[in-house]
Design an enzyme around this catalytic site. Structure first.
Site, PDB file in Angstrom:
ATOM      1  N   GLN A  23      34.134  25.461  15.482  1.00  0.00           N
ATOM      2  CA  GLN A  23      35.060  24.467  16.032  1.00  0.00           C
ATOM      3  C   GLN A  23      36.224  24.235  15.075  1.00  0.00           C
ATOM      4  O   GLN A  23      36.059  24.253  13.858  1.00  0.00           O
ATOM      5  CB  GLN A  23      34.323  23.148  16.294  1.00  0.00           C
ATOM      6  CG  GLN A  23      35.120  22.152  17.107  1.00  0.00           C
ATOM      7  CD  GLN A  23      34.249  21.024  17.644  1.00  0.00           C
ATOM      8  OE1 GLN A  23      33.025  21.119  17.658  1.00  0.00           O
ATOM      9  NE2 GLN A  23      34.872  19.951  18.099  1.00  0.00           N
TER      10      GLN A  23
ATOM     11  N   SER B 123      28.616  27.121  12.318  1.00  0.00           N
ATOM     12  CA  SER B 123      28.232  25.969  13.121  1.00  0.00           C
ATOM     13  C   SER B 123      27.987  26.400  14.570  1.00  0.00           C
ATOM     14  O   SER B 123      27.044  27.127  14.841  1.00  0.00           O
ATOM     15  CB  SER B 123      29.287  24.868  13.011  1.00  0.00           C
ATOM     16  OG  SER B 123      28.802  23.654  13.536  1.00  0.00           O
ATOM     17  N   LEU B 124      28.844  25.998  15.533  1.00  0.00           N
ATOM     18  CA  LEU B 124      28.611  26.420  16.917  1.00  0.00           C
ATOM     19  C   LEU B 124      28.636  27.940  17.039  1.00  0.00           C
ATOM     20  O   LEU B 124      28.031  28.520  17.951  1.00  0.00           O
ATOM     21  CB  LEU B 124      29.623  25.782  17.867  1.00  0.00           C
ATOM     22  CG  LEU B 124      31.024  26.387  17.969  1.00  0.00           C
ATOM     23  CD1 LEU B 124      31.103  27.507  18.992  1.00  0.00           C
ATOM     24  CD2 LEU B 124      32.043  25.314  18.301  1.00  0.00           C
TER      25      LEU B 124
ATOM     26  N   ARG C 183      25.373  19.945  23.485  1.00  0.00           N
ATOM     27  CA  ARG C 183      25.553  19.667  22.053  1.00  0.00           C
ATOM     28  C   ARG C 183      26.884  18.955  21.816  1.00  0.00           C
ATOM     29  O   ARG C 183      26.960  17.976  21.067  1.00  0.00           O
ATOM     30  CB  ARG C 183      25.507  20.974  21.266  1.00  0.00           C
ATOM     31  CG  ARG C 183      25.650  20.855  19.739  1.00  0.00           C
ATOM     32  CD  ARG C 183      25.585  22.255  19.141  1.00  0.00           C
ATOM     33  NE  ARG C 183      25.556  22.302  17.691  1.00  0.00           N
ATOM     34  CZ  ARG C 183      26.623  22.466  16.912  1.00  0.00           C
ATOM     35  NH1 ARG C 183      27.838  22.563  17.455  1.00  0.00           N
ATOM     36  NH2 ARG C 183      26.497  22.531  15.595  1.00  0.00           N
TER      37      ARG C 183
ATOM     38  N   HIS D 175      27.783  17.421  10.880  1.00  0.00           N
ATOM     39  CA  HIS D 175      26.883  17.908   9.828  1.00  0.00           C
ATOM     40  C   HIS D 175      26.624  16.822   8.780  1.00  0.00           C
ATOM     41  O   HIS D 175      26.749  17.038   7.577  1.00  0.00           O
ATOM     42  CB  HIS D 175      27.434  19.186   9.192  1.00  0.00           C
ATOM     43  CG  HIS D 175      27.524  20.317  10.169  1.00  0.00           C
ATOM     44  ND1 HIS D 175      26.400  20.972  10.638  1.00  0.00           N
ATOM     45  CD2 HIS D 175      28.585  20.864  10.806  1.00  0.00           C
ATOM     46  CE1 HIS D 175      26.782  21.899  11.507  1.00  0.00           C
ATOM     47  NE2 HIS D 175      28.094  21.849  11.631  1.00  0.00           N
TER      48      HIS D 175
ATOM     49  N   GLN E 196      20.339  22.291  11.921  1.00  0.00           N
ATOM     50  CA  GLN E 196      21.726  22.637  11.606  1.00  0.00           C
ATOM     51  C   GLN E 196      22.702  21.523  11.943  1.00  0.00           C
ATOM     52  O   GLN E 196      23.729  21.346  11.288  1.00  0.00           O
ATOM     53  CB  GLN E 196      22.096  23.923  12.365  1.00  0.00           C
ATOM     54  CG  GLN E 196      23.477  24.475  12.036  1.00  0.00           C
ATOM     55  CD  GLN E 196      24.269  24.806  13.292  1.00  0.00           C
ATOM     56  OE1 GLN E 196      24.480  23.941  14.141  1.00  0.00           O
ATOM     57  NE2 GLN E 196      24.707  26.033  13.393  1.00  0.00           N
TER      58      GLN E 196
END
Length: 313
Positions: free
Chosen positions: A10, A92-93, A117, A202, A251
């Site tokens: 992202q 991440s994603l 999510r 996060h 995560q």
């Protein structure tokens, strides 16, 4: 040549992304059409329309959109080049995209997971006063010390991304992040750049999102990975399909150890990285960590042509 395929996270999105691929390639049209149906929102319009930048940047829509563009670009290069990666990973994603590429998650399931999510993370952001800041010129060790000194019980801040050498992102309570930005100067931090995001990704502020995501995972059938996937949370190969759900739930609150992921791939003798998806952020991180490797990216026709030319050279 040993190759790793890596996927954007992202923040890499841009208005109009994917229009070129959709208009010119049947394999890409199919993926965007399938993604829009699975997502249940006008994903194509959000990606393609230049005036939809604000909507695209919204976490509720951004994550599934980036996965879709990334998978479309991946299928396009696969039509024209025999990719045989040693491993795959994503930021991440982007880890969801890597898992989809590996065969562990079906495409429509991945779209739905990232739709949910994104919604869970957006809800968590709205319920908390969190921000993120990229601190330049500080080591990972000193970033952890900085966050420990700046945190209080009610105002936490933690390391959220170790992107590359000398760039660490911190995430947490707004006041604690402000304190950490000042403290970081004592540890060699040169400057801090506040990130244009809606909350503290996060971090502990994402715990509610993690709990909701865990429930969603129960409805997903994970399959065996045919390509090894390097995990964000520990920079190790994900062991089996039975550990995928727990890894992805962890995560969402844990630090993304991207620099360690790159080093892990280097330890697997990877010498060529292909970044798939919008932007070139991961390419820049890789080149700073491993100056001697070859790095390419594919996000549209022009970058595809350049990448194919470089790979065949």
């Amino acid at each position: 040549m040993k190759t790793a395929v890596i996927f954007s996270g992202q923040g890499s999105q841009f208005a109009g992304m994917g229009r070129d691929l959709y208009d010119n390639y049947a394999v890409c049209r199919d993926l965007f059409d399938r993604a829009e149906e699975a997502a249940g929102f006008p994903l194509k319009s959000i990606c393609f329309d230049e005036d939809k930048a604000e909507t695209l940047n919204n976490t509720r829509f951004c994550q599934a959109s980036i996965l879709t563009l990334s998978m479309a670009a991946l299928r396009l290069i696969e039509e024209q080049y025999a990719l045989r990666p040693v491993c795959t990973a994503g930021l991440s994603l982007g880890e969801y995209t890597a898992l989809t590429y590996s065969g562990a998650i079906g495409f429509e399931d991945a779209v739905k997971l990232l739709r949910d999510r994104g919604a869970f993370m957006a809800d968590a952001c709205e319920a908390t006063d969190g921000v993120m800041s990229a601190v330049m010129g500080i080591s990972e060790e000193d970033a952890y010390k900085t966050c420990a000194e700046a945190s209080t019980e009610n105002e936490p801040v933690n390391v959220s991304n170790i992107n590359t050498i000398g760039q660490v992102v911190i995430s947490g309570n707004r006041l604690a992040v402000e304190r950490a930005e000042a403290i970081a100067k004592n540890y060699g931090g040169k400057r801090a750049i506040r990130l244009p995001v809606s909350g503290a990704y996060h971090s502990a502020y994402m715990e509610s999102a993690a709990r909701k995501l865990e429930e969603c995972m129960k409805n997903i059938k994970f399959m065996d990975m045919v390509i090894p996937v390097v995990s964000n949370v520990n920079a190790a190969i994900i062991k089996s399909r039975d550990s995928i759900a727990a890894t992805l739930v962890k995560q969402i609150c844990a630090a993304v150890k991207w620099a360690d992921c790159v080093r892990k791939m280097a330890a697997l003798e990877v010498d060529t990285f292909i970044e798939i998806g919008p932007g070139k952020a991961l390419s820049g991180f890789v080149k700073k960590i491993l100056p001697d490797v070859r790095v390419f990216n594919v996000q549209d026709t022009a970058s595809l042509v350049e990448t194919l030319r470089g790979l065949e050279a």
